[in-house]
Design an enzyme around this catalytic site. Structure first.
Site, PDB file in Angstrom:
ATOM      1  N   HIS A  54       0.800  -0.661   0.129  1.00  0.00           N
ATOM      2  CA  HIS A  54      -0.018  -0.175  -0.342  1.00  0.00           C
ATOM      3  C   HIS A  54       0.820   0.877  -0.190  1.00  0.00           C
ATOM      4  CE1 HIS A  54      -2.971   3.075   1.505  1.00  0.00           C
ATOM      5  NE2 HIS A  54      -3.527   2.140   1.453  1.00  0.00           N
ATOM      6  N   ASP A  64       3.204  -3.952   7.696  1.00  0.00           N
ATOM      7  CA  ASP A  64       2.077  -3.710   7.547  1.00  0.00           C
ATOM      8  C   ASP A  64       0.565  -4.268   7.689  1.00  0.00           C
ATOM      9  OD1 ASP A  64      -0.256  -2.373   6.480  1.00  0.00           O
ATOM     10  OD2 ASP A  64       0.271  -1.737   4.706  1.00  0.00           O
TER      11      ASP A  64
HETATM   12  C1  LIG Z   1      -2.335  -2.760   2.966  1.00  0.00           C
HETATM   13  C2  LIG Z   1      -2.956  -1.590   3.615  1.00  0.00           C
HETATM   14  N1  LIG Z   1      -1.981  -0.851   4.497  1.00  0.00           N
HETATM   15  C3  LIG Z   1      -2.285   0.076   4.727  1.00  0.00           C
HETATM   16  C4  LIG Z   1      -3.708   1.260   4.936  1.00  0.00           C
HETATM   17  C5  LIG Z   1      -4.080   2.702   5.365  1.00  0.00           C
HETATM   18  O1  LIG Z   1      -4.819   2.810   6.133  1.00  0.00           O
HETATM   19  P1  LIG Z   1      -5.173   3.812   6.594  1.00  0.00           P
HETATM   20  O2  LIG Z   1      -6.170   4.252   5.734  1.00  0.00           O
HETATM   21  O3  LIG Z   1      -6.077   2.892   7.955  1.00  0.00           O
HETATM   22  O4  LIG Z   1      -3.998   4.253   7.862  1.00  0.00           O
HETATM   23  C6  LIG Z   1      -4.359   0.159   4.281  1.00  0.00           C
HETATM   24  C7  LIG Z   1      -5.333   1.033   3.750  1.00  0.00           C
HETATM   25  O5  LIG Z   1      -6.570   0.327   2.729  1.00  0.00           O
HETATM   26  C8  LIG Z   1      -4.391  -0.900   3.570  1.00  0.00           C
HETATM   27  O6  LIG Z   1      -4.613  -1.576   2.932  1.00  0.00           O
END
Ligand SMILES: Cc1ncc(COP(=O)(O)O)c(C=O)c1O
Length: 409
Positions: free
Chosen positions: A123, A200
């Site tokens: 992400h 993550d």
């Molecule tokens: C794998 C992954 N990492 C990080 C995030 C970021 O999460 P947030 O928007 O709650 O910070 C997401 C959100 O879709 C995600 O799917």
């Protein structure tokens, strides 16, 4: 329709989610973006606002003591939930906030030419902080090559490690492909090479039991809103020894013991990382979400998702012009496209039937580029979804394909 008892369970669970009372026809298949919120989470947050609405650690009166107590109890719940110590759990705003903070705090230990390893499955919040830090500090940013299906493999990780490798920032479960990374083995290899590992876990925590001790990761991040909790609250787990060596990003109220003209004595971990008034109600709400998830049991959650996933895949794969990118996903996520149709257009058409899916690059452009498309339609299942939801969704896909076929020449 009841296929093996699961549908009945999911339907009865819906009583706990007030949004279904207001929208009985809702087909919510965007759970990877955010999950729905059960009544217990709303009640606990409401209880805070209506019965003991006070700031924490500041007031010398009983409502403030109660608020502090509930906030710290939520921390204890998180710690128990991920098998860490209480002082290794930091409340943040989100996964994004947690991952940015780790990068910001840890990068001072790095020097030019140190290697930071990431993947194309990340992400943006996992990879972009390190991309920026690499430019700033002249670090070498290396991507683990993905295998044919787009998975991270232990073998490919081994191939890219050099003696300059210092950091691995890696996803536990991909938000586009729904693959579970073989983390235990990867983390062991990373540690044998003196690297630290930042995980993550935003998409892992709703679906699989996360155990930081077993994983032996150095940092791990997740968000409340993807695991039935509220928005605005995230977790950063860090190993006690490493956290003690870090300088906080934020300075301000409540993170210090003693302030003098030219120096400050900060509080011990984790409170030194929580400057200012935190998201008190949200932390308490997250605690309630944990209570709810623990009552459900992770094996059942994943089993339910996988049944829906298989049922949907069987049906979708029979529709002409549908391209599925992750038929072997490990959790209930399907990323697909309808040929010659932009994912946004498909999603808007589904919306006319109260079907919510995500369309686009899912804040993970590197993997959509790897897939050689601008984006995908993503349907993601969770505990309250039923076979009827899947039927309605597949009908919408089929009707959309048929509708656009009419215009083909
Ligand atoms: C794998 C992954 N990492 C990080 C995030 C970021 O999460 P947030 O928007 O709650 O910070 C997401 C959100 O879709 C995600 O799917």
């Amino acid at each position: 329709m009841d296929k093996g008892g699961i549908t009945t369970d999911a339907l009865s669970l819906r009583k706990d989610f007030p949004i279904y009372k207001n929208h009985p026809d809702l087909v919510y298949l965007d759970n990877s973006a955010t999950s729905l919120t059960p009544q217990i989470v709303l009640d606990r947050m409401n209880d805070y606002y209506t019965n003991y609405n006070a700031n924490i650690n500041r007031g010398v009166y009983h409502m403030s003591f109660k608020a502090t107590d509930e906030y710290e109890k939520a921390r204890e719940k998180v710690a128990k939930f991920i098998n860490s110590k209480d002082n290794e759990v930091i409340f943040t705003k989100s996964t994004t906030d947690s991952l940015n903070k780790v990068c910001y705090m840890y990068k001072k230990f790095l020097k030019p030419n140190d290697q930071v390893i990431v993947t194309e499955l990340e992400h943006h919040s996992s990879v972009l902080p390190w991309q920026v830090a690499s430019k700033e500090l002249n670090l070498e940013l290396t991507y683990i090559p993905l295998d044919r299906d787009g998975r991270i493999t232990v073998e490919n990780f081994k191939k890219v490690i050099t003696e300059r490798a210092k950091v691995l920032a890696i996803t536990y479960v991909s938000n586009v492909m729904g693959y579970v990374t073989p983390l235990e083995e990867i983390i062991k290899i990373a540690h044998d090479n003196n690297m630290i590992v930042i995980v993550d876990a935003a998409q892992a925590i709703p679906h699989i039991k996360v155990d930081v001790r077993k994983l032996d990761c150095d940092f791990l991040a997740f968000s409340g809103h993807k695991m039935l909790g509220p928005t605005g609250i995230g977790i950063l787990y860090g190993k006690e020894k490493i956290l003690k060596s870090l300088q906080p990003v934020d300075f301000g109220g409540d993170m210090n013991e003693e302030v003098n003209l030219y120096d400050v004595e900060i509080k011990p971990i984790p409170h030194c990382f929580e400057a200012g008034t935190p998201a008190i109600a949200e932390a308490i709400g997250l605690g309630a979400a944990i209570d709810y998830l623990e009552m459900l049991n992770y094996e059942k959650i994943l089993d339910h998702e996988k049944k829906l996933h298989k049922y949907a895949l069987d049906k979708l794969s029979k529709i002409e012009n549908v391209v599925i990118y992750n038929p072997t996903a490990d959790i209930g996520v399907i990323s697909f496209n309808i040929e010659n149709l932009h994912p946004h257009d498909a999603s808007s058409l589904f919306d006319e039937r109260m079907i919510c899916v995500r369309a686009g690059h899912h804040c993970a452009q590197l993997i959509t580029k790897w897939l050689k498309c601008t984006g995908t339609i993503r349907a993601s299942f969770y505990i309250y979804n039923t076979y009827e939801d899947v039927d309605k969704f597949v009908d919408a896909v089929r009707d959309t394909v048929d509708f656009f076929k009419k215009f083909e020449v």
